[in-house]
Design an enzyme around this catalytic site. Structure first.
Site, PDB file in Angstrom:
ATOM      1  N   SER A 188      11.742   6.582   8.326  1.00 46.15           N
ATOM      2  CA  SER A 188      11.210   6.329   9.667  1.00 46.15           C
ATOM      3  C   SER A 188      11.627   4.924  10.080  1.00 46.15           C
ATOM      4  O   SER A 188      11.416   3.963   9.342  1.00 46.15           O
ATOM      5  CB  SER A 188       9.689   6.445   9.656  1.00 46.15           C
ATOM      6  OG  SER A 188       9.167   6.153  10.932  1.00 46.15           O
ATOM      7  N   CYS A 222       5.559  -4.899  16.283  1.00 46.77           N
ATOM      8  CA  CYS A 222       5.147  -3.882  17.257  1.00 46.77           C
ATOM      9  C   CYS A 222       3.687  -4.154  17.636  1.00 46.77           C
ATOM     10  O   CYS A 222       2.848  -4.409  16.772  1.00 46.77           O
ATOM     11  CB  CYS A 222       5.304  -2.476  16.681  1.00 46.77           C
ATOM     12  SG  CYS A 222       7.030  -2.084  16.300  1.00 46.77           S
ATOM     13  N   GLU A 234       9.899  -2.135   7.639  1.00 49.71           N
ATOM     14  CA  GLU A 234      10.952  -1.427   8.369  1.00 49.71           C
ATOM     15  C   GLU A 234      12.059  -1.091   7.354  1.00 49.71           C
ATOM     16  O   GLU A 234      12.806  -1.976   6.926  1.00 49.71           O
ATOM     17  CB  GLU A 234      11.483  -2.329   9.497  1.00 49.71           C
ATOM     18  CG  GLU A 234      12.772  -1.868  10.149  1.00 49.71           C
ATOM     19  CD  GLU A 234      12.796  -0.394  10.558  1.00 49.71           C
ATOM     20  OE1 GLU A 234      11.891   0.050  11.274  1.00 49.71           O
ATOM     21  OE2 GLU A 234      13.737   0.313  10.143  1.00 49.71           O
ATOM     22  N   CYS A 271      -1.635   5.859   9.910  1.00 52.42           N
ATOM     23  CA  CYS A 271      -0.449   5.178  10.454  1.00 52.42           C
ATOM     24  C   CYS A 271      -0.836   3.859  11.105  1.00 52.42           C
ATOM     25  O   CYS A 271      -1.745   3.815  11.919  1.00 52.42           O
ATOM     26  CB  CYS A 271       0.231   6.018  11.530  1.00 52.42           C
ATOM     27  SG  CYS A 271       0.716   7.632  10.992  1.00 52.42           S
ATOM     28  N   GLU A 306       0.837  -1.197   0.000  1.00 48.19           N
ATOM     29  CA  GLU A 306       0.000   0.000   0.000  1.00 48.19           C
ATOM     30  C   GLU A 306       0.874   1.250   0.000  1.00 48.19           C
ATOM     31  O   GLU A 306       1.935   1.288   0.614  1.00 48.19           O
ATOM     32  CB  GLU A 306      -0.918  -0.010   1.236  1.00 48.19           C
ATOM     33  CG  GLU A 306      -1.819  -1.234   1.245  1.00 48.19           C
ATOM     34  CD  GLU A 306      -2.861  -1.231   2.355  1.00 48.19           C
ATOM     35  OE1 GLU A 306      -3.063  -0.181   2.997  1.00 48.19           O
ATOM     36  OE2 GLU A 306      -3.464  -2.292   2.567  1.00 48.19           O
ATOM     37  N   CYS A 335       5.896  -6.909   7.665  1.00 52.03           N
ATOM     38  CA  CYS A 335       6.958  -6.420   8.544  1.00 52.03           C
ATOM     39  C   CYS A 335       7.257  -7.504   9.573  1.00 52.03           C
ATOM     40  O   CYS A 335       6.353  -8.209  10.014  1.00 52.03           O
ATOM     41  CB  CYS A 335       6.514  -5.144   9.256  1.00 52.03           C
ATOM     42  SG  CYS A 335       7.850  -4.340  10.194  1.00 52.03           S
ATOM     43  N   CYS A 339       3.569   8.502   1.168  1.00 51.22           N
ATOM     44  CA  CYS A 339       4.007   7.581   2.218  1.00 51.22           C
ATOM     45  C   CYS A 339       4.269   6.228   1.545  1.00 51.22           C
ATOM     46  O   CYS A 339       3.369   5.609   0.992  1.00 51.22           O
ATOM     47  CB  CYS A 339       2.898   7.485   3.270  1.00 51.22           C
ATOM     48  SG  CYS A 339       3.274   6.351   4.600  1.00 51.22           S
TER      49      CYS A 339
HETATM   50  N1  SAH Z   1       8.711   0.555  10.536  1.00 52.39           N
HETATM   51  C1  SAH Z   1       8.965   1.977  10.457  1.00 52.39           C
HETATM   52  C2  SAH Z   1       8.078   2.622   9.431  1.00 52.39           C
HETATM   53  C3  SAH Z   1       6.590   2.676   9.809  1.00 52.39           C
HETATM   54  S1  SAH Z   1       6.178   4.338  10.048  1.00 52.39           S
HETATM   55  C4  SAH Z   1       8.848   2.590  11.836  1.00 52.39           C
HETATM   56  O1  SAH Z   1       8.527   1.861  12.774  1.00 52.39           O
HETATM   57  O2  SAH Z   1       9.143   3.764  12.008  1.00 52.39           O
HETATM   58  C5  SAH Z   1       4.605   4.269  10.672  1.00 52.39           C
HETATM   59  C6  SAH Z   1       4.465   4.965  12.016  1.00 52.39           C
HETATM   60  O3  SAH Z   1       3.150   4.717  12.516  1.00 52.39           O
HETATM   61  C7  SAH Z   1       5.423   4.410  13.059  1.00 52.39           C
HETATM   62  O4  SAH Z   1       5.873   5.406  13.939  1.00 52.39           O
HETATM   63  C8  SAH Z   1       4.532   3.454  13.790  1.00 52.39           C
HETATM   64  O5  SAH Z   1       5.023   3.157  15.070  1.00 52.39           O
HETATM   65  C9  SAH Z   1       3.224   4.188  13.825  1.00 52.39           C
HETATM   66  N2  SAH Z   1       2.067   3.320  14.052  1.00 52.39           N
HETATM   67  C10 SAH Z   1       1.989   1.988  13.868  1.00 52.39           C
HETATM   68  N3  SAH Z   1       0.771   1.527  14.178  1.00 52.39           N
HETATM   69  C11 SAH Z   1       0.057   2.588  14.576  1.00 52.39           C
HETATM   70  C12 SAH Z   1      -1.303   2.747  14.991  1.00 52.39           C
HETATM   71  N4  SAH Z   1      -2.148   1.727  15.058  1.00 52.39           N
HETATM   72  N5  SAH Z   1      -1.711   4.009  15.308  1.00 52.39           N
HETATM   73  C13 SAH Z   1      -0.875   5.058  15.194  1.00 52.39           C
HETATM   74  N6  SAH Z   1       0.409   4.957  14.789  1.00 52.39           N
HETATM   75  C14 SAH Z   1       0.872   3.732  14.488  1.00 52.39           C
END
Ligand code: SAH
Length: 326
Positions: free
Chosen positions: A156, A81, A125, A298, A57, A77, A70
């Site tokens: 990021s 997390c 990532e 996000c 996406e 991934c 984006c």
């Molecule tokens: N893997 C990289 C790139 C992803 S960026 C990273 O971790 O930075 C996407 C951003 O959205 C990251 O900061 C991630 O932690 C955040 N994110 C992930 N799931 C989310 C959610 N359910 N609500 C809000 N932010 C979220």
């Protein structure tokens, strides 16, 4: 990239000989868009299908004179997390340079102009797919491609520390780091890669990354989870943690997805948290939630990840949708 030409024969500013060798050794393959979903706020999500059937996406976010794409760096991934729906999909593979830059190509053609900003904040990532991501970010900045300044291309990461040091050697881009917790105990739980690269290694690596450029700050991403990481004592701990690091804080309201037990912090608690940071001299913004009506916000990107045998892994979201449908 600049002219949007896909046929080598039409690249008349190249010599005939070069065009012939390009024919022999290269191809221009555009991403296949299988789904375009516009949001009420102008955000657009594209689902792209890759040659092997995997889906990723890409999200386009207009904002006044700015337009941000984006971009995804992996199919799924591996980092798991706890609050991210991409994690629920598991990991299939890295994207190639072509598949990464193809997302910017598509957005440029579709919108009729190049975006003003690119963020490597889609699925995956980026620092776990190092070389292709670096090459794609080079193309974003190249005068013969998308001509973005080094301040308008942002990577990021959840904090793969050795690759942060490597990146600093080969590339000059803006850095955003998914912090989400002010101490190791909580971060271990939310961002499990922290067990391998804890805060006492991550923070110095980030400080080092921005050290040589006075204009640069680390952008910290901090998802506001109700009752988990959003108290005033968390804010105080953050202030202590970031002392001495040029910082900007992006507070992100948690975007829910089916199956999660987290909830977003209420607006007044987010505001109190923000004020606490601001009073300590940390620039803190509330990131506007964009595209949440189309699951493009996000942590809501899920694509369609297949396992090695080509079987589609059913995501929580798909399962949920199916349950609703039945
Ligand atoms: N893997 C990289 C790139 C992803 S960026 C990273 O971790 O930075 C996407 C951003 O959205 C990251 O900061 C991630 O932690 C955040 N994110 C992930 N799931 C989310 C959610 N359910 N609500 C809000 N932010 C979220």
């Amino acid at each position: 990239h600049k002219h949007g030409v896909t046929d080598f024969d039409a690249m008349t500013d190249l010599s005939k000989k070069l065009r012939a060798s390009l024919h022999a050794c290269a191809e221009v393959r555009l991403p296949k868009i299988i789904f375009e979903q516009p949001s009420l706020d102008g955000t657009v999500k594209w689902v792209m299908e890759l040659a092997d059937g995997q889906r990723i996406e890409t999200v386009y976010i207009p904002d006044g004179n700015r337009s941000t794409v984006c971009v995804s760096s992996q199919v799924g991934c591996a980092l798991d997390c706890s609050f991210c729906s991409t994690a629920q999909q598991g990991f299939n593979r890295n994207l190639t340079v072509g598949e990464i830059i193809g997302q910017v190509w598509h957005a440029t053609r579709q919108m009729g102009k190049a975006p003003t900003n690119v963020v490597m904040m889609g699925m995956g990532e980026p620092l776990a797919n190092f070389e292709p991501v670096v090459s794609a970010m080079d193309l974003m900045q190249d005068d013969l491609a998308y001509i973005l300044s080094k301040y308008r291309v942002t990577i990021s990461t959840s904090g793969i520390v050795p690759n942060l040091y490597r990146l600093r050697e080969v590339s000059d881009v803006s850095l955003a780091v998914s912090l989400h917790a002010p101490d190791n105990a909580l971060r271990d739980e939310l961002v499990p890669i922290n067990r391998r690269y804890p805060l006492e290694e991550l923070i110095p690596a980030c400080r080092e990354f921005v050290r040589n450029d006075k204009r640069r700050k680390v952008t910290w991403e901090y998802v506001m989870l109700d009752g988990v990481n959003d108290s005033i004592s968390h804010a105080k701990a953050l202030i202590r943690l970031l002392e001495g690091t040029p910082s900007k804080m992006n507070l992100i309201p948690f975007n829910p997805f089916p199956g999660t037990s987290y909830r977003s912090s209420p607006p007044e608690r987010i505001e109190a948290f923000r004020q606490k940071l601001m009073k300590a001299g940390i620039m803190a913004n509330l990131r506007k939630t964009r595209g949440d009506d189309i699951d493009a916000a996000c942590g809501q990107l899920v694509g369609k990840v297949q396992d090695r045998s080509g079987r589609t892994l059913v995501s929580l979201r798909q399962r949920h949708t199916r349950e609703l449908a039945s």
